[in-house]
Design an enzyme around this catalytic site. Structure first.
Site, PDB file in Angstrom:
ATOM      1  N   TYR A   1       1.950   2.675   7.964  1.00  0.00           N
ATOM      2  CA  TYR A   1       2.816   2.155   6.918  1.00  0.00           C
ATOM      3  C   TYR A   1       4.292   2.002   7.523  1.00  0.00           C
ATOM      4  O   TYR A   1       5.043   1.754   6.489  1.00  0.00           O
ATOM      5  CB  TYR A   1       2.680   3.000   5.667  1.00  0.00           C
ATOM      6  CG  TYR A   1       1.401   3.196   4.893  1.00  0.00           C
ATOM      7  CD1 TYR A   1       0.211   2.408   5.373  1.00  0.00           C
ATOM      8  CD2 TYR A   1       1.194   4.018   3.905  1.00  0.00           C
ATOM      9  CE1 TYR A   1      -0.899   2.700   4.645  1.00  0.00           C
ATOM     10  CE2 TYR A   1      -0.130   4.290   3.240  1.00  0.00           C
ATOM     11  CZ  TYR A   1      -1.008   3.512   3.654  1.00  0.00           C
ATOM     12  OH  TYR A   1      -2.376   3.530   3.026  1.00  0.00           O
TER      13      TYR A   1
ATOM     14  N   HIS B   1      -7.702   7.263   9.605  1.00  0.00           N
ATOM     15  CA  HIS B   1      -7.605   6.183   8.710  1.00  0.00           C
ATOM     16  C   HIS B   1      -8.654   5.227   8.538  1.00  0.00           C
ATOM     17  O   HIS B   1      -8.884   4.900   7.544  1.00  0.00           O
ATOM     18  CB  HIS B   1      -6.367   5.477   9.114  1.00  0.00           C
ATOM     19  CG  HIS B   1      -5.622   4.746   7.875  1.00  0.00           C
ATOM     20  ND1 HIS B   1      -4.181   4.402   8.129  1.00  0.00           N
ATOM     21  CD2 HIS B   1      -6.195   4.029   6.797  1.00  0.00           C
ATOM     22  CE1 HIS B   1      -3.727   3.618   7.053  1.00  0.00           C
ATOM     23  NE2 HIS B   1      -4.963   3.479   6.490  1.00  0.00           N
TER      24      HIS B   1
HETATM   25  P1  NAP Z   1      -2.623  -0.073  -6.355  1.00  0.00           P
HETATM   26  O1  NAP Z   1      -2.371   1.419  -6.454  1.00  0.00           O
HETATM   27  O2  NAP Z   1      -4.156  -0.418  -6.822  1.00  0.00           O
HETATM   28  O3  NAP Z   1      -1.736  -1.076  -6.999  1.00  0.00           O
HETATM   29  C1  NAP Z   1      -0.340  -1.056  -6.702  1.00  0.00           C
HETATM   30  C2  NAP Z   1       0.198  -2.372  -7.724  1.00  0.00           C
HETATM   31  O4  NAP Z   1      -0.012  -1.944  -8.896  1.00  0.00           O
HETATM   32  C3  NAP Z   1       1.789  -2.424  -7.549  1.00  0.00           C
HETATM   33  O5  NAP Z   1       1.807  -3.992  -7.533  1.00  0.00           O
HETATM   34  C4  NAP Z   1       2.441  -1.906  -8.465  1.00  0.00           C
HETATM   35  O6  NAP Z   1       3.662  -2.352  -8.818  1.00  0.00           O
HETATM   36  C5  NAP Z   1       1.420  -1.929  -9.700  1.00  0.00           C
HETATM   37  N1  NAP Z   1       1.305  -0.942 -10.711  1.00  0.00           N
HETATM   38  C6  NAP Z   1       1.523   0.283 -10.327  1.00  0.00           C
HETATM   39  N2  NAP Z   1       1.330   1.004 -11.505  1.00  0.00           N
HETATM   40  C7  NAP Z   1       1.500   0.216 -12.664  1.00  0.00           C
HETATM   41  C8  NAP Z   1       1.879   0.046 -13.920  1.00  0.00           C
HETATM   42  N3  NAP Z   1       1.877   1.514 -14.368  1.00  0.00           N
HETATM   43  N4  NAP Z   1       1.883  -0.877 -14.723  1.00  0.00           N
HETATM   44  C9  NAP Z   1       1.914  -2.201 -14.002  1.00  0.00           C
HETATM   45  N5  NAP Z   1       1.953  -2.238 -12.787  1.00  0.00           N
HETATM   46  C10 NAP Z   1       1.646  -1.069 -11.931  1.00  0.00           C
HETATM   47  O7  NAP Z   1      -2.559  -0.382  -4.846  1.00  0.00           O
HETATM   48  P2  NAP Z   1      -2.506  -0.076  -3.434  1.00  0.00           P
HETATM   49  O8  NAP Z   1      -1.007   0.163  -3.019  1.00  0.00           O
HETATM   50  O9  NAP Z   1      -3.277  -0.788  -2.578  1.00  0.00           O
HETATM   51  O10 NAP Z   1      -3.392   1.429  -3.297  1.00  0.00           O
HETATM   52  C11 NAP Z   1      -2.405   2.538  -3.892  1.00  0.00           C
HETATM   53  C12 NAP Z   1      -2.476   3.512  -2.429  1.00  0.00           C
HETATM   54  O11 NAP Z   1      -3.538   3.808  -1.798  1.00  0.00           O
HETATM   55  C13 NAP Z   1      -1.588   2.903  -1.193  1.00  0.00           C
HETATM   56  O12 NAP Z   1      -0.171   2.576  -1.621  1.00  0.00           O
HETATM   57  C14 NAP Z   1      -2.071   3.803  -0.192  1.00  0.00           C
HETATM   58  O13 NAP Z   1      -1.016   4.948  -0.137  1.00  0.00           O
HETATM   59  C15 NAP Z   1      -3.532   4.049  -0.420  1.00  0.00           C
HETATM   60  N6  NAP Z   1      -4.175   2.939   0.531  1.00  0.00           N
HETATM   61  C16 NAP Z   1      -5.033   3.571   1.518  1.00  0.00           C
HETATM   62  C17 NAP Z   1      -5.712   2.724   2.267  1.00  0.00           C
HETATM   63  C18 NAP Z   1      -6.815   3.225   3.308  1.00  0.00           C
HETATM   64  O14 NAP Z   1      -7.000   2.374   4.035  1.00  0.00           O
HETATM   65  N7  NAP Z   1      -6.844   4.402   3.263  1.00  0.00           N
HETATM   66  C19 NAP Z   1      -5.955   1.438   1.871  1.00  0.00           C
HETATM   67  C20 NAP Z   1      -5.229   0.833   0.649  1.00  0.00           C
HETATM   68  C21 NAP Z   1      -4.418   1.552  -0.096  1.00  0.00           C
HETATM   69  P3  NAP Z   1       5.023  -1.741  -8.476  1.00  0.00           P
HETATM   70  O15 NAP Z   1       5.077  -1.434  -6.935  1.00  0.00           O
HETATM   71  O16 NAP Z   1       5.947  -3.124  -8.941  1.00  0.00           O
HETATM   72  O17 NAP Z   1       5.392  -0.727  -9.270  1.00  0.00           O
END
Ligand code: NAP
Length: 272
Positions: free
Chosen positions: A48, A106
């Site tokens: 990241y 990862h």
């Molecule tokens: P997510 O958490 O499913 O969704 C994030 C999105 O939702 C962003 O656009 C955010 O907007 C919005 N959001 C969050 N809370 C909200 C709310 N209460 N109301 C309205 N919109 C909201 O997506 P993600 O970032 O892919 O997944 C979460 C975390 O999982 C990542 O950040 C990372 O740490 C981890 N991850 C790990 C892997 C892996 O391979 N291990 C892969 C993907 C993700 P804003 O930013 O505008 O608040």
């Protein structure tokens, strides 16, 4: 914050802040805001490119290191023993901490045997730089393999998990191997916000859609790490801890027919 007991004996808070695609000042601020409002769990990864900002955000929050849980991840392409030990030192200095609570592989790689990578993670545990170790994006067969080969507990498999990707079987296999599921992209990267079925359930409980989805995961004993950058979203997601769903809501979400992945792992070494 409620915690889950890991097979390593350590406790992991059930809700955390994801930081993928958060860099620079917005990342520093989100981390500081989250810790300031009661989050006790931050998820990052070497890939990241935000370790420095995460470390700064922690510092800005003034929160004591012992009072929050920090996870990071070793990238797919750097999982040999030498590479892991080198990164193990660097990541602590970038994050400005003496230890991380959880270090994950990862993605599974074919370049290095799991025995070697997990062995290197164990060395970091022995040196007290890491408290628990885990995996991410491992499929059922690989989870079974890892659970058998390794002498210290692999505590979690962090995978994509949301109402459009209910990985029930994978969850059962992980639990048999002593691993909790950590749900990444729990809000399907924002797709859940436009779902009429979820909006009806949310309305019924006077909750938001993200709160319903996060609670649906928490009810299953899953650790959830939504990413949010504004204080409003951070607070909203934290509020999920106070929402309760009826059995019929849970069953309705369990039976969503979609099989939709948001994170494309097809180019990676192993299929899901
Ligand atoms: P997510 O958490 O499913 O969704 C994030 C999105 O939702 C962003 O656009 C955010 O907007 C919005 N959001 C969050 N809370 C909200 C709310 N209460 N109301 C309205 N919109 C909201 O997506 P993600 O970032 O892919 O997944 C979460 C975390 O999982 C990542 O950040 C990372 O740490 C981890 N991850 C790990 C892997 C892996 O391979 N291990 C892969 C993907 C993700 P804003 O930013 O505008 O608040």
């Amino acid at each position: 914050m409620r915690t889950v007991k890991l097979s390593s004996g350590h406790e992991m808070p059930v809700l955390g802040l994801g930081t993928w695609e958060l860099t620079g000042d917005p990342c520093r601020k989100a981390v500081a805001d989250a810790l300031g409002m009661g989050y006790t769990h931050i998820d990052t990864a070497i890939l990241y490119g935000n370790h420095t900002e995460v470390g700064q955000g922690v510092k800005d929050s003034g929160v004591d290191r012992k009072s929050f849980f920090l996870t990071t991840k070793i990238p797919l392409s750097k999982q040999s023993r030498a590479q892991i030990l080198q990164q193990g030192g660097q990541l602590l200095s970038d994050l400005q901490t003496d230890y991380v609570d959880l270090l994950l592989l990862h993605w599974p790689t074919k370049k290095t045997p799991f025995e070697e990578s997990l062995g290197a993670l164990k060395e970091l545990v022995d040196k007290k730089r890491v408290r628990s170790i885990g995996i991410s994006n491992f499929n059922k067969d690989l989870v079974r393999k890892v659970a058998k080969i390794f002498e210290i507990p692999v505590v979690t498999n962090q995978v994509e998990f949301h109402p459009y990707l209910y990985q029930k079987e994978l969850k059962e296999v992980c639990e048999e191997g002593g691993m909790v599921i950590t749900a990444y992209s729990p809000l399907a990267r924002g797709d859940v916000l436009r779902d009429d079925r979820l909006s009806k359930i949310a309305e019924k409980h006077g909750a938001s859609i993200p709160q319903v989805v996060i609670q649906w995961l928490l009810e299953k004993g899953i650790v959830v790490i939504p990413k949010a950058s504004s204080k409003r979203h951070l607070q909203d997601n934290l509020g999920a801890l106070d929402v309760s769903l009826d059995a019929e809501d849970i069953e309705a979400i369990d039976s969503f027919p979609e099989e939709k992945r948001k994170v494309d792992g097809t180019w990676k070494h192993y299929p899901f």
